[in-house]
Design an enzyme around this catalytic site. Sequence first.
Site, PDB file in Angstrom:
ATOM      1  N   ARG A   1       2.494  -9.993  10.767  1.00  0.00           N
ATOM      2  CA  ARG A   1       3.730  -9.521  10.723  1.00  0.00           C
ATOM      3  C   ARG A   1       4.955 -10.550  10.279  1.00  0.00           C
ATOM      4  O   ARG A   1       5.886  -9.926   9.877  1.00  0.00           O
ATOM      5  CB  ARG A   1       3.919  -9.002  12.330  1.00  0.00           C
ATOM      6  CG  ARG A   1       3.236  -8.166  12.902  1.00  0.00           C
ATOM      7  CD  ARG A   1       2.869  -7.034  12.197  1.00  0.00           C
ATOM      8  NE  ARG A   1       1.811  -7.028  11.227  1.00  0.00           N
ATOM      9  CZ  ARG A   1       1.582  -6.409  10.214  1.00  0.00           C
ATOM     10  NH1 ARG A   1       2.129  -5.404   9.761  1.00  0.00           N
ATOM     11  NH2 ARG A   1       0.408  -6.614   9.458  1.00  0.00           N
TER      12      ARG A   1
ATOM     13  N   ASP B   1      -3.298   7.833   4.723  1.00  0.00           N
ATOM     14  CA  ASP B   1      -2.978   6.608   4.902  1.00  0.00           C
ATOM     15  C   ASP B   1      -3.473   6.025   6.421  1.00  0.00           C
ATOM     16  O   ASP B   1      -4.017   6.717   7.134  1.00  0.00           O
ATOM     17  CB  ASP B   1      -1.388   6.573   4.795  1.00  0.00           C
ATOM     18  CG  ASP B   1      -0.636   5.056   5.015  1.00  0.00           C
ATOM     19  OD1 ASP B   1      -1.493   4.139   4.428  1.00  0.00           O
ATOM     20  OD2 ASP B   1       0.489   5.200   5.095  1.00  0.00           O
ATOM     21  N   GLU B   2      -3.513   4.546   6.432  1.00  0.00           N
ATOM     22  CA  GLU B   2      -4.025   3.950   7.598  1.00  0.00           C
ATOM     23  C   GLU B   2      -5.278   4.512   7.852  1.00  0.00           C
ATOM     24  O   GLU B   2      -5.717   4.764   9.016  1.00  0.00           O
ATOM     25  CB  GLU B   2      -3.043   4.176   8.781  1.00  0.00           C
ATOM     26  CG  GLU B   2      -1.835   3.661   8.625  1.00  0.00           C
ATOM     27  CD  GLU B   2      -1.666   1.960   8.366  1.00  0.00           C
ATOM     28  OE1 GLU B   2      -2.615   1.390   8.555  1.00  0.00           O
ATOM     29  OE2 GLU B   2      -0.542   1.270   8.211  1.00  0.00           O
TER      30      GLU B   2
ATOM     31  N   LYS C   1       0.958  -0.958   0.064  1.00  0.00           N
ATOM     32  CA  LYS C   1      -0.025   0.011  -0.026  1.00  0.00           C
ATOM     33  C   LYS C   1       0.890   1.264  -0.043  1.00  0.00           C
ATOM     34  O   LYS C   1       0.376   2.465  -0.624  1.00  0.00           O
ATOM     35  CB  LYS C   1      -1.101  -0.120   1.223  1.00  0.00           C
ATOM     36  CG  LYS C   1      -0.620   0.321   2.632  1.00  0.00           C
ATOM     37  CD  LYS C   1      -1.455   0.339   3.567  1.00  0.00           C
ATOM     38  CE  LYS C   1      -0.673   0.435   5.059  1.00  0.00           C
ATOM     39  NZ  LYS C   1       0.192   1.769   4.992  1.00  0.00           N
ATOM     40  N   THR C   2       1.736   1.427   0.755  1.00  0.00           N
ATOM     41  CA  THR C   2       2.673   2.574   0.962  1.00  0.00           C
ATOM     42  C   THR C   2       3.195   2.725  -0.650  1.00  0.00           C
ATOM     43  O   THR C   2       3.455   3.876  -1.091  1.00  0.00           O
ATOM     44  CB  THR C   2       4.024   2.173   1.854  1.00  0.00           C
ATOM     45  OG1 THR C   2       3.553   1.878   3.024  1.00  0.00           O
ATOM     46  CG2 THR C   2       5.120   3.550   1.903  1.00  0.00           C
TER      47      THR C   2
ATOM     48  N   GLN D   1      -7.459  -4.450   9.921  1.00  0.00           N
ATOM     49  CA  GLN D   1      -6.280  -4.069  10.839  1.00  0.00           C
ATOM     50  C   GLN D   1      -6.581  -2.831  11.673  1.00  0.00           C
ATOM     51  O   GLN D   1      -5.818  -2.140  12.094  1.00  0.00           O
ATOM     52  CB  GLN D   1      -4.946  -3.750   9.879  1.00  0.00           C
ATOM     53  CG  GLN D   1      -4.473  -5.048   9.390  1.00  0.00           C
ATOM     54  CD  GLN D   1      -3.209  -4.621   8.602  1.00  0.00           C
ATOM     55  OE1 GLN D   1      -2.094  -4.412   9.231  1.00  0.00           O
ATOM     56  NE2 GLN D   1      -3.301  -4.750   7.213  1.00  0.00           N
TER      57      GLN D   1
END
Length: 750
Positions: A610, A224-225, A33-34, A255
Amino acid sequence: MTDYLSSLNEPQRQAVMHGEGPLMIIAGAGSGKTRVLTFRIAHLIENGVDPFRILSLTFTNKAAAEMRHRIETSVGYEARNIWMGTFHSVFAKILRIEAKYLGYTSNFSIYDTDDSKSLLRSIIKEFNLDDKVYKANAVFNRISGAKNRLVSADDYLNNSIIQADDKAARMPEIGRLYKAYTVRCFQANAMDFDDLLFNTNVLFRDFPEVLYKYQHKFHYVMVDEFQDTNVSQYLITRKLSAVHQNICVVGDDAQSIYAFRGANIENILNFEKDFPAVRTIKLEQNYRSTQNIVNTANSVIARNKAQLRKEVFTENEEGTLIDVIKANSDNEEGRLVVTSIFEEKMQGSLRNNDFAILYRTNAQSRSFEEALRRLGIKYRIVGGLSFYQRKEIKDLLAYLRFIVNQQDEEAFKRIINLPKRGIGDTTVAKITVSAAENSVPIWDVVSNIHQYVSGRATVPIDKFAYLIKSFMLMIDQGKDAFEVATHVAKTSGILRELYEDKTVEGLSRYENVQELLNAIKEFVDNPENEDKTLGTFLQSVALLTNADEPDDDGDNDRVTLMTIHSAKGLEFKNVYVVGMEEDLFPSQMMLESRQDLEEERRLFYVAITRAEQKLTFSYAESRYQWGRLKMCEPSRFLLEVDQRFLNTTKATREMATRETQPAPMGFLKNITQKTAPSRAPVATHQPSEGFAPSDTSGLTEGQKVEHPKFGFGVVSKMDINGTDRKATVKFDAVGEKTLLLSFAKLRIVE
């Protein structure tokens, strides 16, 4: 442009090339995504969008810096003109520009949590309230929650439901404390972290001309997020994008784990309702983890009802199955997990920093720390004392804050007698009272002390005022942050006092101050920082998060220990998710509603995702809690994992090595039966018809109660410490449980 477009998969490419109109990118864990957000901004600039017209909001300075660097690599120095940063840093910048509208000056201080709690303790004392009941931490959290819901002090005091809640919690004065805290912050020309969001909303609500200015300044808004935004953050971004409608949000509802901080999952779940013309693109290919890890995560999160459905997949290798370590106790769990890390290191030629131990609560770290020390394995704990929270660092920063903003009451109280100059608490109290009675800033009293206070104390205060004026003169002369800070450190006596302390601790504190000066020098020498003034440096420090801080000694080859909440956004080759026990993970406090349980399941999903190559779960059959040995059951989350992806691991006190075998179907049910043979199996309790929680403020030992999950029981012990009220209940079906009454839903039967 062709180069980086060709490196994207089809959904990523569509997201990057999307032009006008609202866009929602649902990005599964490890889906890049980044990269997509970065390339999207670069694509806009390459297609003629002025970087000054782009606003990009993130949750850490580290993420913003990384994105800016990547964009700069693609499009050159133009990337520096993007308004990019955390919500707090960007809104602080806007508030400094527009401070006059709200009655502040542009050099307002930003209070950290310690400053806020210190001020609240002062107010609680002034109000003659019991500080064991009105604990600064509890009051601060209550005020913070209100601000994040955009409830002002006046609204708080006038809301009968809120007032009833405070009365039930035996803290009816919180509204009055909130009001006084707000007034004192304003008088000190200071805002806390929550104010940066709250006051931006007030600015845009009450001054439409300011809102109009920024709506037309930012043609493209990117967040973002997005799943972590709260009500306040979403309202601001929605207002800013109302004119051009070019809002792009990137996030993953699976998330969303920060409800306790005010994050509202409804923001992402209902985004399509607020922007009916939105285009939704799903990034479902995971580039991080093995197939077994991805499939394990999918099997868990599929059980949540409130979610935006997606099918996460990977083309990575299948990988090993997920190990499950069963230990007899929490101490043995620490030993077995660390032994496993040691073996994996030796067999795979891995480094310490390839491993992470993730737990639900910070208190769980002890057994793992002890085991790591015994084997001589270096580790670091994320979430410990931050560099900028150390006393000697806060002392020097308080001096710097006060010479920039002489209304900063908390900074004043910290430095007035530091180093000691014979000014006692009584004199400080006189100064504070004189300032309040005469409705003038504290600095007015200090710099004209003979008009307000008499006696011998005026001599050292005079000297202090002269010292501060000499520091202020340096700022007026245009000296940069490093020149001012170095002069203050030497002239104030802070450096000399630390240098004269020849203990190991004293030497460490002296070196820490030198490191702070190094950081200021680095800030001044950084060509990207156009404004090298002390005020700008102080703002950058005030807005740092733990994720932005470097390791103390620069040695990064360490096993990482952290809570799962802290691990979000990170990745490691080998991950151990420990303490997989019922009432620990999921937490006992998160079992009262489906929404809470689903948030815990999302937290488990974050922990799983993770891991890149190897994932291990562990749990203990017993552990000490509140000084008592408690028998534990495996977490329901272990039962929810598709067992095709699991291995069992035999782990007993006599064995330091592991014997691993493929997991037979249903093995966890067998483990559950073995865990605590002395206890009856847990029965599913159906609450009584018309079940409603009682007021437990008067609950006493011997009373019979009903719990919606555990059934009927008798209170065997009460433990009351201020607002922390616990009841130990012996339930007929599940044995003894210790419950926090502020969370537990109990019906008093008799």
